[in-house]
Design a protein around this motif. Structure first.
Motif, PDB file in Angstrom:
ATOM      1  N   ALA A 277       0.841  -1.189   0.000  1.00 62.75           N
ATOM      2  CA  ALA A 277       0.000   0.000   0.000  1.00 62.75           C
ATOM      3  C   ALA A 277       0.876   1.239   0.000  1.00 62.75           C
ATOM      4  O   ALA A 277       2.105   1.168   0.154  1.00 62.75           O
ATOM      5  CB  ALA A 277      -0.926  -0.003   1.217  1.00 62.75           C
ATOM      6  N   ASP A 278       0.219   2.384  -0.175  1.00 64.54           N
ATOM      7  CA  ASP A 278       0.904   3.673  -0.143  1.00 64.54           C
ATOM      8  C   ASP A 278       0.640   4.428   1.148  1.00 64.54           C
ATOM      9  O   ASP A 278       1.344   5.383   1.468  1.00 64.54           O
ATOM     10  CB  ASP A 278       0.437   4.515  -1.332  1.00 64.54           C
ATOM     11  N   LEU A 279      -0.375   3.993   1.889  1.00 63.08           N
ATOM     12  CA  LEU A 279      -0.779   4.664   3.119  1.00 63.08           C
ATOM     13  C   LEU A 279      -1.265   3.605   4.097  1.00 63.08           C
ATOM     14  O   LEU A 279      -1.956   2.666   3.698  1.00 63.08           O
ATOM     15  CB  LEU A 279      -1.915   5.648   2.811  1.00 63.08           C
ATOM     16  N   VAL A 280      -0.901   3.744   5.377  1.00 57.50           N
ATOM     17  CA  VAL A 280      -1.438   2.835   6.388  1.00 57.50           C
ATOM     18  C   VAL A 280      -2.553   3.554   7.150  1.00 57.50           C
ATOM     19  O   VAL A 280      -2.368   4.674   7.628  1.00 57.50           O
ATOM     20  CB  VAL A 280      -0.356   2.327   7.364  1.00 57.50           C
ATOM     21  N   LEU A 281      -3.691   2.919   7.223  1.00 53.99           N
ATOM     22  CA  LEU A 281      -4.833   3.447   7.967  1.00 53.99           C
ATOM     23  C   LEU A 281      -5.012   2.591   9.210  1.00 53.99           C
ATOM     24  O   LEU A 281      -5.172   1.372   9.115  1.00 53.99           O
ATOM     25  CB  LEU A 281      -6.099   3.450   7.113  1.00 53.99           C
ATOM     26  N   ILE A 282      -4.986   3.232  10.352  1.00 51.88           N
ATOM     27  CA  ILE A 282      -4.957   2.526  11.626  1.00 51.88           C
ATOM     28  C   ILE A 282      -6.086   3.019  12.499  1.00 51.88           C
ATOM     29  O   ILE A 282      -6.391   4.211  12.537  1.00 51.88           O
ATOM     30  CB  ILE A 282      -3.599   2.749  12.330  1.00 51.88           C
ATOM     31  N   ALA A 283      -6.720   2.086  13.214  1.00 54.59           N
ATOM     32  CA  ALA A 283      -7.823   2.458  14.097  1.00 54.59           C
ATOM     33  C   ALA A 283      -7.517   2.075  15.540  1.00 54.59           C
ATOM     34  O   ALA A 283      -7.139   2.912  16.347  1.00 54.59           O
ATOM     35  CB  ALA A 283      -9.121   1.792  13.620  1.00 54.59           C
ATOM     36  N   ARG A 284      -7.650   0.807  15.856  1.00 55.79           N
ATOM     37  CA  ARG A 284      -7.574   0.392  17.258  1.00 55.79           C
ATOM     38  C   ARG A 284      -6.229   0.693  17.906  1.00 55.79           C
ATOM     39  O   ARG A 284      -6.179   1.021  19.092  1.00 55.79           O
ATOM     40  CB  ARG A 284      -7.909  -1.095  17.379  1.00 55.79           C
ATOM     41  N   GLN A 285      -5.146   0.594  17.142  1.00 50.71           N
ATOM     42  CA  GLN A 285      -3.863   0.882  17.766  1.00 50.71           C
ATOM     43  C   GLN A 285      -3.754   2.348  18.168  1.00 50.71           C
ATOM     44  O   GLN A 285      -3.100   2.676  19.163  1.00 50.71           O
ATOM     45  CB  GLN A 285      -2.710   0.502  16.828  1.00 50.71           C
ATOM     46  N   PHE A 286      -4.418   3.225  17.423  1.00 49.00           N
ATOM     47  CA  PHE A 286      -4.423   4.632  17.826  1.00 49.00           C
ATOM     48  C   PHE A 286      -5.277   4.848  19.073  1.00 49.00           C
ATOM     49  O   PHE A 286      -5.030   5.791  19.839  1.00 49.00           O
ATOM     50  CB  PHE A 286      -4.922   5.515  16.694  1.00 49.00           C
ATOM     51  N   LEU A 287      -6.274   4.003  19.282  1.00 47.26           N
ATOM     52  CA  LEU A 287      -7.023   4.094  20.532  1.00 47.26           C
ATOM     53  C   LEU A 287      -6.142   3.674  21.712  1.00 47.26           C
ATOM     54  O   LEU A 287      -6.221   4.249  22.799  1.00 47.26           O
ATOM     55  CB  LEU A 287      -8.272   3.206  20.475  1.00 47.26           C
ATOM     56  N   ARG A 288      -5.318   2.655  21.474  1.00 46.60           N
ATOM     57  CA  ARG A 288      -4.405   2.202  22.528  1.00 46.60           C
ATOM     58  C   ARG A 288      -3.270   3.202  22.737  1.00 46.60           C
ATOM     59  O   ARG A 288      -2.850   3.470  23.855  1.00 46.60           O
ATOM     60  CB  ARG A 288      -3.806   0.845  22.159  1.00 46.60           C
ATOM     61  N   GLU A 289      -2.757   3.726  21.621  1.00 46.21           N
ATOM     62  CA  GLU A 289      -1.591   4.601  21.664  1.00 46.21           C
ATOM     63  C   GLU A 289      -1.801   5.788  20.721  1.00 46.21           C
ATOM     64  O   GLU A 289      -1.409   5.727  19.549  1.00 46.21           O
ATOM     65  CB  GLU A 289      -0.329   3.847  21.234  1.00 46.21           C
ATOM     66  N   PRO A 290      -2.395   6.871  21.184  1.00 47.76           N
ATOM     67  CA  PRO A 290      -2.549   8.042  20.311  1.00 47.76           C
ATOM     68  C   PRO A 290      -1.205   8.552  19.795  1.00 47.76           C
ATOM     69  O   PRO A 290      -1.150   9.209  18.755  1.00 47.76           O
ATOM     70  CB  PRO A 290      -3.223   9.067  21.232  1.00 47.76           C
ATOM     71  N   GLU A 291      -0.120   8.233  20.511  1.00 46.40           N
ATOM     72  CA  GLU A 291       1.212   8.686  20.121  1.00 46.40           C
ATOM     73  C   GLU A 291       1.928   7.671  19.224  1.00 46.40           C
ATOM     74  O   GLU A 291       3.149   7.716  19.080  1.00 46.40           O
ATOM     75  CB  GLU A 291       2.061   8.944  21.370  1.00 46.40           C
ATOM     76  N   PHE A 292       1.191   6.772  18.570  1.00 51.13           N
ATOM     77  CA  PHE A 292       1.791   5.686  17.802  1.00 51.13           C
ATOM     78  C   PHE A 292       2.750   6.189  16.722  1.00 51.13           C
ATOM     79  O   PHE A 292       3.781   5.566  16.455  1.00 51.13           O
ATOM     80  CB  PHE A 292       0.687   4.826  17.172  1.00 51.13           C
ATOM     81  N   VAL A 293       2.441   7.321  16.081  1.00 50.07           N
ATOM     82  CA  VAL A 293       3.339   7.853  15.049  1.00 50.07           C
ATOM     83  C   VAL A 293       4.682   8.220  15.661  1.00 50.07           C
ATOM     84  O   VAL A 293       5.744   7.857  15.136  1.00 50.07           O
ATOM     85  CB  VAL A 293       2.715   9.087  14.371  1.00 50.07           C
ATOM     86  N   LEU A 294       4.649   8.937  16.766  1.00 54.35           N
ATOM     87  CA  LEU A 294       5.891   9.394  17.411  1.00 54.35           C
ATOM     88  C   LEU A 294       6.684   8.213  17.969  1.00 54.35           C
ATOM     89  O   LEU A 294       7.913   8.179  17.885  1.00 54.35           O
ATOM     90  CB  LEU A 294       5.557  10.398  18.512  1.00 54.35           C
ATOM     91  N   LYS A 295       5.979   7.243  18.523  1.00 50.70           N
ATOM     92  CA  LYS A 295       6.650   6.054  19.039  1.00 50.70           C
ATOM     93  C   LYS A 295       7.293   5.253  17.910  1.00 50.70           C
ATOM     94  O   LYS A 295       8.432   4.785  18.029  1.00 50.70           O
ATOM     95  CB  LYS A 295       5.650   5.187  19.793  1.00 50.70           C
TER      96      LYS A 295
END
Length: 388
Positions: free
Chosen positions: A345-363
């Motif tokens: 893919a060209d883009l990752v779309l994430i749902a539940r992991q962002f609920l667990r970790e809103p800072e997932f991008v930074l982590k």
């Protein structure tokens, strides 16, 4: 010094926002070092005139918390948390274009003008962080008038005494979703034409609110999906006509000429008897197969992948080729090496992991060794890899 009303500040305010908040320059989640070694996950993605500084997006998530279709301050905090922490694109949950198109009585809606202002408040905040925001427009069809997840149980139907509309469901045919669910009304041609106009009207309201992109929900057994097939993916075992991967490839090839810039590939949800073999890539593999086919045909359409993306390494691998490039042939990239792989893919779309970790991008950036911008107000507290 910058003058903002009567206030002098050394920190310029975010442009185009109706209140002062420091401009995020560059936006959180933007790589601070640009070189050829950056993981694809942290390189820009351009979709027409929309540019994302990384390849992360928040997938639409039903929160069952709207007030007669109106978004509230709860949504402002919920959605704002992702933009604040580096997500390039946040897509607001399935938003009904008509009242009877809601999944539940508490779903987001955009069928009337009063719903524009609360949406715009959220859009303004996301833009104040330098990030992009989209909205998913939808009609739930025969799966409408159900209860929110934490209320659902043996009794999943939202009856009239619970704010539901079980006698006013729409579908291509008068066939219930499952036993115990209300039978929908078969739509007339006039209702179909009216619904098309409702989608257009909702899209205009979304643009008026300032969204950057609009997604049309055509999956998971909701109305548009119902028109495509009475049953959908993972139902091949039943021996009945079923929407399958090959049909998805054919549909995807038609989309670029219709003005579609990205296809968000998902599956399941259209029949309670579906059989799904769950594994970490059961969704992303579908995205990869469609992306490969499009490139063989020379079609320009970005692909988004969803489903069980919960680690930095998995997010990285979805959008990045691993192995030695051997060249390009017939629109496809060839890779050397026994374990080489192509991007799915060209883009990752994430749902539940962002609920667990809103800072997932930074982590994720820290785990992959990519220095990225933090929110200016949080810059004194960077992630430290040995503590993750």
């Amino acid at each position: 010094m910058t003058v903002t009303g009567k206030k002098l500040t050394a920190s310029p305010g975010a442009p185009g926002i109706p209140y002062y908040t420091p401009a995020q320059t560059p936006p959180a989640g933007t790589p601070l070092e640009t070189d050829a070694e950056l993981p694809t996950l942290f390189t820009p993605l351009k979709l027409r005139d929309l540019t994302l500084q990384n390849r992360f997006a928040v997938s639409p998530m039903c929160m069952y918390s709207a007030d007669d279709g109106h978004l509230t301050d709860w949504h402002l905090v919920h959605i704002g948390a992702f933009a604040l922490r580096g997500v390039a694109l946040t897509i607001i949950e399935a938003t009904a274009v008509t009242p009877n198109g809601r999944i539940s009585p508490e779903d987001s809606g955009l069928w009337q003008d009063s719903q524009i202002a609360p949406l715009k408040r959220i859009v303004d905040f996301v833009h104040s962080q330098g990030q992009k925001i989209g909205i998913q427009l939808a009609h739930a069809g025969r799966k409408a008038s159900t209860l929110s997840l934490w209320h659902a149980g043996a009794r999943n139907v939202a009856t009239e005494d619970l704010g539901g509309w079980p006698d006013n469901l729409w579908a291509p045919s008068a066939i219930a979703w499952d036993e115990g669910y209300p039978t929908p009304k078969e739509m007339t041609v006039a209702q179909i034409e009216s619904l098309v106009q409702s989608f257009a009207d909702a899209a205009k309201r979304a643009v008026q609110a300032g969204v950057d992109t609009i997604e049309i929900h055509g999956a998971h057994g909701y109305l548009i999906s119902e028109f495509l097939s009475p049953i959908s993916n993972w139902m091949e075992w039943a021996g009945q006509p079923s929407w399958d991967l090959e049909q998805s490839k054919r549909l995807a090839a038609l989309l670029p000429d219709l003005g579609v810039d990205l296809l968000d590939v998902s599956s399941s949800g259209n029949n309670p008897k579906q059989k799904i073999e769950l594994h970490p890539s059961y969704q992303t593999d579908l995205a990869g197969a469609i992306r490969d086919e499009l490139r063989k045909q020379g079609k320009t359409l970005a692909i988004g992948a969803v489903g069980m993306i919960s680690t930095a390494e998995m997010a990285r691998s979805v959008v990045q080729a691993d192995g030695k490039l051997a060249g390009e042939k017939d629109g496809t990239i060839e890779l050397d090496g026994e374990h080489a792989s192509k991007p799915k893919a060209d883009l990752v779309l994430i749902a539940r992991q962002f609920l667990r970790e809103p800072e997932f991008v930074l982590k994720t950036a820290t785990l992959l060794g990519v220095p990225v911008a933090l929110p200016a107000q949080y810059s004194r507290a960077p992630f430290k890899k040995h503590r993750l």
